[in-house]
Design a protein around this motif. Structure first.
Motif, PDB file in Angstrom:
ATOM      1  N   ASP A 255       0.844  -1.191   0.000  1.00  0.00           N
ATOM      2  CA  ASP A 255       0.000   0.000   0.000  1.00  0.00           C
ATOM      3  C   ASP A 255       0.876   1.236   0.000  1.00  0.00           C
ATOM      4  N   ARG A 256       0.587   2.155  -0.914  1.00  0.00           N
ATOM      5  CA  ARG A 256       1.366   3.393  -0.985  1.00  0.00           C
ATOM      6  C   ARG A 256       0.919   4.350   0.123  1.00  0.00           C
ATOM      7  N   VAL A 257       1.891   5.038   0.722  1.00  0.00           N
ATOM      8  CA  VAL A 257       1.606   6.068   1.716  1.00  0.00           C
ATOM      9  C   VAL A 257       2.450   7.291   1.389  1.00  0.00           C
ATOM     10  N   ALA A 258       2.021   8.448   1.882  1.00  0.00           N
ATOM     11  CA  ALA A 258       2.810   9.671   1.702  1.00  0.00           C
ATOM     12  C   ALA A 258       4.011   9.605   2.632  1.00  0.00           C
ATOM     13  N   ALA A 259       5.208   9.638   2.063  1.00  0.00           N
ATOM     14  CA  ALA A 259       6.428   9.494   2.853  1.00  0.00           C
ATOM     15  C   ALA A 259       6.847  10.823   3.453  1.00  0.00           C
ATOM     16  N   VAL A 260       7.085  10.828   4.754  1.00  0.00           N
ATOM     17  CA  VAL A 260       7.667  11.978   5.432  1.00  0.00           C
ATOM     18  C   VAL A 260       9.187  11.943   5.294  1.00  0.00           C
ATOM     19  N   ASP A 261       9.767  10.756   5.492  1.00  0.00           N
ATOM     20  CA  ASP A 261      11.216  10.575   5.436  1.00  0.00           C
ATOM     21  C   ASP A 261      11.469   9.095   5.165  1.00  0.00           C
ATOM     22  N   THR A 262      12.155   8.790   4.073  1.00  0.00           N
ATOM     23  CA  THR A 262      12.390   7.390   3.721  1.00  0.00           C
ATOM     24  C   THR A 262      13.632   6.808   4.379  1.00  0.00           C
ATOM     25  N   THR A 263      14.333   7.611   5.199  1.00  0.00           N
ATOM     26  CA  THR A 263      15.516   7.110   5.888  1.00  0.00           C
ATOM     27  C   THR A 263      15.143   5.918   6.767  1.00  0.00           C
TER      28      THR A 263
END
Length: 315
Positions: A255-263
């Protein structure tokens, strides 16, 4: 965690997952406007503990897995990193380096959550195989290493020695390649040779392409099974491809989500996968578990699971 049979399942001891590798002081910088050269730019700056291997250990611990972490830090940060790891249930075995400070990474996060990293690995480069007590490795159900432990000559020797020791003890090994830039620097043929025989490998899309020469993740995952029993190619919000020797690759959506930070997203995925795998070694279901944990990771700033409070001094 009980040992398992030799039919593709883990066969190590009952001591849980042993994670060996980098522990880092992360400094995350997210500009709040376009960067102004030679002057000031308002930014959100977050200091947090990091390091791919240490992140994976914390996510594993947060999931209730029995996990031990071995790494190397500077004396100033020893109490802080020990306390932080322990707070997630990790058995932290940190060697104090008298000659180097704890590694530091400055992470620039763009509006889409992508990150550019400036890396000084410092004390991590002095990690030795002798930092890992023999009884820990002998009791482990799995040894997990990251690619960072293969990219510099000194610590590479330690990683390869630990792989050899694990093999002689019947402890399976998993590897996360970690950095496409460093993979290109050392070369795919070398890395594949250094890590051949690992039970699991977790490259992302770019790392898989660097290792196999194809941008097709299905084909890349299949090619990687010539070197590893199971390869899992992560595809960011598109899920992952799972391939095991003798079987066709399988695309596992997410499921795609809005990424805040992919670290740390890949670290969280690895942890979720290994946590499920340690209980039930079925790769597709383990991949779904990894995706669920990765979704948690990208919804926050920083590479570790959230904690309300950590004792000890800050880096």
């Amino acid at each position: 965690m009980a040992p398992r049979s030799a039919d593709g399942a883990p066969t190590g001891g009952p001591g849980g997952v042993l994670v060996v590798g980098d522990v880092i002081n992360d400094i995350l910088v997210r500009p709040l406007a376009g960067v102004t050269a030679d002057s000031d730019t308002r930014a959100e700056i977050v200091r947090s503990p990091g390091g791919s291997a240490a992140n994976q250990a914390c996510w594993l611990g947060s999931l209730g897995n029995q996990v031990t972490f071995v790494g190397r830090v500077g004396a100033f940060d020893h109490a802080f990193h020990t306390d932080f790891l322990t707070g997630f249930g990790v058995d932290a075995r940190l060697a104090v380096d008298s000659a180097a400070e704890t590694g530091t990474i400055v992470i620039m996060v763009d509006p889409e959550g992508r990150r550019t990293m400036l890396t000084d690995r410092a004390a991590n480069l002095n990690l030795t195989a002798d930092d890992v007590p023999a009884d820990l490795l002998g009791a482990a159900s799995m040894l997990h290493l990251t690619g960072y432990s293969y990219f510099e000559i000194g610590v590479r020797g330690a990683a390869m020695t630990l792989m050899d020791r694990a093999r002689s003890l019947g402890v399976p090994v998993s590897v996360d390649p970690s950095s496409v830039a460093f993979l290109r620097e050392v070369g795919a043929e070398q890395f594949l040779r250094w890590t051949a025989g690992a039970r699991l490998c977790f490259p992302n899309r770019d790392e898989a392409e660097a290792l196999t020469g194809t941008s097709d993740p299905m084909l890349g995952a299949a090619r990687l099974t010539e070197h590893y029993a199971t390869a899992v190619v992560t595809l960011d919000g598109d899920g992952c491809v799972v391939a095991s020797a003798g079987s066709d690759p399988v695309h596992v959506p997410a499921d795609r989500v809005a990424a805040v930070d992919t670290t740390g997203a890949g670290d969280a995925f690895c942890a979720g996968f290994l946590d499920h795998w340690s209980r039930e070694p079925e790769p597709v279901e383990a991949a779904r578990a990894g995706a669920r944990v990765a979704r948690e990771a990208v919804a926050q700033m920083g590479a570790r699971p959230p904690r309300a409070e950590v004792s000890g001094s800050t880096p």
